[in-house]
Design a protein around this motif. Structure first.
Motif, PDB file in Angstrom:
ATOM      1  N   GLY A 248       0.827  -1.194   0.000  1.00  0.00           N
ATOM      2  CA  GLY A 248       0.000   0.000   0.000  1.00  0.00           C
ATOM      3  C   GLY A 248       0.861   1.243   0.000  1.00  0.00           C
ATOM      4  N   VAL A 249       0.531   2.211  -0.853  1.00  0.00           N
ATOM      5  CA  VAL A 249       1.306   3.457  -0.953  1.00  0.00           C
ATOM      6  C   VAL A 249       0.362   4.642  -0.825  1.00  0.00           C
ATOM      7  N   VAL A 250       0.682   5.540   0.100  1.00  0.00           N
ATOM      8  CA  VAL A 250      -0.069   6.782   0.269  1.00  0.00           C
ATOM      9  C   VAL A 250       0.914   7.936   0.121  1.00  0.00           C
ATOM     10  N   VAL A 251       0.590   8.887  -0.744  1.00  0.00           N
ATOM     11  CA  VAL A 251       1.444  10.050  -0.970  1.00  0.00           C
ATOM     12  C   VAL A 251       0.784  11.257  -0.313  1.00  0.00           C
ATOM     13  N   ALA A 255       1.774  19.444   4.019  1.00  0.00           N
ATOM     14  CA  ALA A 255       0.733  19.757   5.001  1.00  0.00           C
ATOM     15  C   ALA A 255       0.038  18.494   5.482  1.00  0.00           C
ATOM     16  N   HIS A 256       0.605  17.322   5.149  1.00  0.00           N
ATOM     17  CA  HIS A 256       0.085  16.014   5.548  1.00  0.00           C
ATOM     18  C   HIS A 256      -1.277  15.722   4.926  1.00  0.00           C
ATOM     19  N   GLN A 257      -1.569  16.349   3.790  1.00  0.00           N
ATOM     20  CA  GLN A 257      -2.806  16.080   3.069  1.00  0.00           C
ATOM     21  C   GLN A 257      -2.563  14.977   2.038  1.00  0.00           C
ATOM     22  N   ILE A 258      -3.513  14.086   1.913  1.00  0.00           N
ATOM     23  CA  ILE A 258      -3.383  12.978   0.966  1.00  0.00           C
ATOM     24  C   ILE A 258      -3.553  13.510  -0.449  1.00  0.00           C
ATOM     25  N   ILE A 259      -2.563  13.211  -1.309  1.00  0.00           N
ATOM     26  CA  ILE A 259      -2.663  13.649  -2.699  1.00  0.00           C
ATOM     27  C   ILE A 259      -2.753  12.469  -3.667  1.00  0.00           C
ATOM     28  N   ASP A 260      -2.433  11.256  -3.195  1.00  0.00           N
ATOM     29  CA  ASP A 260      -2.560  10.079  -4.057  1.00  0.00           C
ATOM     30  C   ASP A 260      -2.425   8.820  -3.206  1.00  0.00           C
ATOM     31  N   TYR A 261      -2.944   7.725  -3.721  1.00  0.00           N
ATOM     32  CA  TYR A 261      -2.810   6.413  -3.064  1.00  0.00           C
ATOM     33  C   TYR A 261      -3.113   5.353  -4.105  1.00  0.00           C
ATOM     34  N   ASN A 262      -2.705   4.104  -3.848  1.00  0.00           N
ATOM     35  CA  ASN A 262      -2.991   3.036  -4.792  1.00  0.00           C
ATOM     36  C   ASN A 262      -4.059   2.096  -4.236  1.00  0.00           C
ATOM     37  N   GLN A 263      -4.441   1.111  -5.045  1.00  0.00           N
ATOM     38  CA  GLN A 263      -5.523   0.203  -4.665  1.00  0.00           C
ATOM     39  C   GLN A 263      -5.153  -0.611  -3.434  1.00  0.00           C
ATOM     40  N   ALA A 264      -3.895  -0.994  -3.323  1.00  0.00           N
ATOM     41  CA  ALA A 264      -3.467  -1.785  -2.170  1.00  0.00           C
ATOM     42  C   ALA A 264      -3.669  -1.003  -0.874  1.00  0.00           C
ATOM     43  N   ALA A 265      -3.367   0.306  -0.887  1.00  0.00           N
ATOM     44  CA  ALA A 265      -3.561   1.139   0.302  1.00  0.00           C
ATOM     45  C   ALA A 265      -5.045   1.233   0.655  1.00  0.00           C
ATOM     46  N   GLU A 266      -5.893   1.291  -0.361  1.00  0.00           N
ATOM     47  CA  GLU A 266      -7.338   1.376  -0.136  1.00  0.00           C
ATOM     48  C   GLU A 266      -7.862   0.107   0.526  1.00  0.00           C
ATOM     49  N   CYS A 315      -0.253  -7.640  10.278  1.00  0.00           N
ATOM     50  CA  CYS A 315       0.900  -6.851  10.694  1.00  0.00           C
ATOM     51  C   CYS A 315       1.566  -6.236   9.467  1.00  0.00           C
ATOM     52  N   TYR A 316       1.915  -4.963   9.569  1.00  0.00           N
ATOM     53  CA  TYR A 316       2.514  -4.251   8.445  1.00  0.00           C
ATOM     54  C   TYR A 316       3.821  -3.588   8.865  1.00  0.00           C
ATOM     55  N   HIS A 317       4.758  -3.601   7.928  1.00  0.00           N
ATOM     56  CA  HIS A 317       5.965  -2.802   8.079  1.00  0.00           C
ATOM     57  C   HIS A 317       5.697  -1.483   7.378  1.00  0.00           C
ATOM     58  N   VAL A 318       5.788  -0.388   8.116  1.00  0.00           N
ATOM     59  CA  VAL A 318       5.476   0.934   7.579  1.00  0.00           C
ATOM     60  C   VAL A 318       6.774   1.719   7.403  1.00  0.00           C
ATOM     61  N   ARG A 319       6.966   2.240   6.192  1.00  0.00           N
ATOM     62  CA  ARG A 319       8.147   3.051   5.904  1.00  0.00           C
ATOM     63  C   ARG A 319       7.678   4.413   5.391  1.00  0.00           C
ATOM     64  N   VAL A 320       8.085   5.456   6.066  1.00  0.00           N
ATOM     65  CA  VAL A 320       7.718   6.823   5.689  1.00  0.00           C
ATOM     66  C   VAL A 320       8.972   7.502   5.142  1.00  0.00           C
ATOM     67  N   VAL A 336       4.625   3.784   2.780  1.00  0.00           N
ATOM     68  CA  VAL A 336       4.521   2.454   2.181  1.00  0.00           C
ATOM     69  C   VAL A 336       4.176   1.444   3.272  1.00  0.00           C
ATOM     70  N   LEU A 337       3.085   0.701   3.073  1.00  0.00           N
ATOM     71  CA  LEU A 337       2.645  -0.292   4.040  1.00  0.00           C
ATOM     72  C   LEU A 337       2.815  -1.681   3.425  1.00  0.00           C
ATOM     73  N   SER A 338       3.746  -2.467   3.969  1.00  0.00           N
ATOM     74  CA  SER A 338       4.042  -3.808   3.457  1.00  0.00           C
ATOM     75  C   SER A 338       3.496  -4.848   4.425  1.00  0.00           C
ATOM     76  N   ASP A 339       2.696  -5.752   3.895  1.00  0.00           N
ATOM     77  CA  ASP A 339       2.098  -6.799   4.723  1.00  0.00           C
ATOM     78  C   ASP A 339       3.172  -7.821   5.110  1.00  0.00           C
ATOM     79  N   ILE A 340       3.480  -7.902   6.400  1.00  0.00           N
ATOM     80  CA  ILE A 340       4.499  -8.855   6.880  1.00  0.00           C
ATOM     81  C   ILE A 340       3.869  -9.852   7.845  1.00  0.00           C
ATOM     82  N   THR A 341       2.546 -10.064   7.699  1.00  0.00           N
ATOM     83  CA  THR A 341       1.845 -10.984   8.602  1.00  0.00           C
ATOM     84  C   THR A 341       2.440 -12.384   8.537  1.00  0.00           C
ATOM     85  N   ALA A 342       2.642 -12.876   7.309  1.00  0.00           N
ATOM     86  CA  ALA A 342       3.204 -14.227   7.151  1.00  0.00           C
ATOM     87  C   ALA A 342       4.605 -14.300   7.749  1.00  0.00           C
TER      88      ALA A 342
END
Length: 527
Positions: A248-251, A255-266, A315-320, A336-342
């Motif tokens: 998942g990617v959120v841009v 000002a910390h306002q969301i300007i874009d994101y992908n389907q995985a983030a949704e 569980c997700y690994h979050v990288r800002v 970037v939110l990476s699924d690390i559950t497994a």
């Protein structure tokens, strides 16, 4: 046919040959590139148009010219929209290349082709076709009809739109792809310019210069194919990569306002939707009731942390990562939110294997010693008693030999399940060996430990293991010791407990012996 016209026909014919060669090459690469089929179609349509024009110039009368004009319109109306489809695919805009879109794009070309074949009845494409009286060669002029204007405008529009898309895409891709983009761009612009010169009467002998120009564009395509592997190494659109990411990617902006994101983030953040654009990321997370430890103070350093989604329990690994413009000024962040559950599940399983026994799921010997040593240290610091209880199953080898290892394993698990019923939350229970077990009893003196050992022994005696061959008596012998001084070690306590256990076996098994002083005595209720 005069010499100048002949030279023109030769060049036009070469253009047709190049178009056929391009189609053949694209056919050989059809499994490599999704654009190959479109390129093949465009090259074949170009070849039909170009050869039709060559035969028109070689015609001896008006009837032949009219025939070859009709042949040209089998390919000519479809070249521009096919080229537009090719550009859309190249630029990664395949989402627009759908069946309805294709039907719309090729509607006017199809009508143009049909109108050209029936022009003698309605004269919508050409009002008239006549031979030039003052030319030394058989050349024709036309008086255009209303549909010719529609056809010409549509062709020009498709080529112009394709050029605009390429220019837009060039800004978004790597500079290394200029060897591909420039030939494609010239393949659109040069025919437009040549057609314009033809319409305003500036072409030699009033002949259509587009087929000559197509010889040049075909050569450019060949150069692009062999110099930059056009149709093989096409750039992948960033939008396509962005939406295809499993992470998942959120841009967000500064000002910390969301300007874009992908389907995985949704899919990860349920409150994220099209209305989230422009909202503060903190507000979205508040709506999610999710505690993501993201720092909102324009951090210029990359942040990394783990986060558990309360709704999905994943569980997700979050990288800002901060984003900077050309002047090195921070303009926002990419989350970037990476699924690390497994991965986390596997880590937990490996950790569990590191400190638990696979059969009984209690602590293994190594981890028991680590835990019990910590208990000893706490007991010393708090000046509290601590006892060790060591026991093993009586005649376990005979059980294995007579009933098999499967029943032996069941006997071990049976003993563990009974022991667990007598444990306190602070007790540490582990498998010491094959059929041998150990319990660390914090805050417990030796006589209380003996009493608890006796309860376990009695419970085992009264609870035979049910098997397919009937009930199987499972008993155990116990040895109990306690920590006497702060200088005692776990190894010393285990040795004393083992000696007490040996005394229980010497006395006939199914008994409890205590290590008291330098002697080992059997536990009695009135002691």
């Amino acid at each position: 046919m005069n010499l100048e016209i002949f030279r023109y026909v030769v060049i036009v014919s070469v253009s047709g040959v190049l178009s056929i060669l391009l189609a053949i090459y694209a056919y050989t690469k059809r499994d490599v590139s999704s654009s190959s089929t479109t390129f093949i179609l465009m090259s074949c349509l170009s070849a039909i148009y170009v050869f039709g024009h060559a035969f028109e110039l070689a015609s001896r009368n008006l009837t032949e010219i009219t025939l070859w004009l009709k042949v040209q319109y089998v390919g000519l109306p479809f070249i521009a929209p096919t080229c537009l489809v090719l550009i859309l695919k190249y630029a990664g805009l395949e989402a627009f290349v759908k069946r309805k879109t294709l039907l719309f794009l090729f509607l006017i070309p199809t009508l143009t082709s049909l109108i050209s074949f029936t022009n003698d009845f309605h004269h919508l494409l050409y009002r008239s076709i006549y031979l030039r009286p003052e030319e030394g060669a058989v050349l024709a002029d036309i008086v255009v009809g209303p549909w010719y204007i529609i056809h010409g405008s549509y062709t020009f529009g498709c080529l112009l739109l394709g050029a605009c898309i390429l220019l837009w895409y060039w800004k978004r891709t790597k500079d290394v792809y200029w060897k591909q983009i420039i030939p494609l761009l010239l393949g659109l612009i040069l025919p437009m310019m040549a057609s314009f010169l033809y319409l305003i009467g500036l072409s030699p002998h009033g002949m259509d210069p587009v087929p000559i120009v197509m010889c040049l564009t075909s050569a450019l395509y060949l150069w692009a194919i062999f110099s930059s592997k056009l149709l093989i190494l096409a750039p992948i659109a960033r939008d396509r990569v962005f939406e295809s990411m499993r992470d998942g990617v959120v841009v967000i902006n500064s000002a910390h306002q969301i300007i874009d994101y992908n389907q995985a983030a949704e899919s990860i953040l349920s409150q994220l939707n099209s209305s989230s654009i422009g909202k503060n990321i903190e507000a979205i997370l508040r709506e999610e009731n999710q505690a993501i430890p993201y720092q909102y103070d324009n951090q210029k350093e990359e942040q990394e942390f783990e986060w558990i989604n309360k709704e999905t329990h994943k569980c997700y690994h979050v990288r800002v990562t901060p984003m900077f413009n050309d002047k090195k000024k921070m303009i926002g962040h990419i989350i970037v939110l990476s699924d690390i559950t497994a991965q986390k599940t596997l880590e937990d399983q490996l950790k569990k294997l590191a400190y638990t026994d696979g059969l009984t799921q209690i602590y293994n010997r190594s981890y028991f010693i680590v835990e019990s040593q910590e208990c000893m240290q706490q007991a010393i610091e708090n000046e509290k008693p601590l006892s060790i209880l060591l026991f093993d199953i009586d005649y376990f080898k005979k059980i294995n030999d007579r009933y098999g290892h499967s029943i032996g394993d069941s006997a071990i698990c049976h003993v563990v399940s009974i022991c667990k019923k007598h444990l306190q939350p602070t007790d540490v229970f582990g498998r010491y060996g094959g059929e041998e077990f150990v319990i660390c009893l914090p805050y417990t003196a030796i006589h209380e430990a003996g009493r608890r050992a006796e309860k376990i022994r009695a419970h085992l005696t009264a609870s035979p293991l049910e098997t397919d061959k009937g009930p199987l008596a499972v008993t155990a012998s116990f040895g109990v010791t306690e920590m006497r001084t702060a200088a005692d070690t776990m190894d010393q306590l285990l040795q004393e407990a083992d000696q007490a256990l040996y005394s229980s076996k010497e006395s006939g098994r199914n008994a409890v012996h205590l290590a008291v002083g330098n002697s080992f005595v059997q536990w009695k209720e009135n002691e």
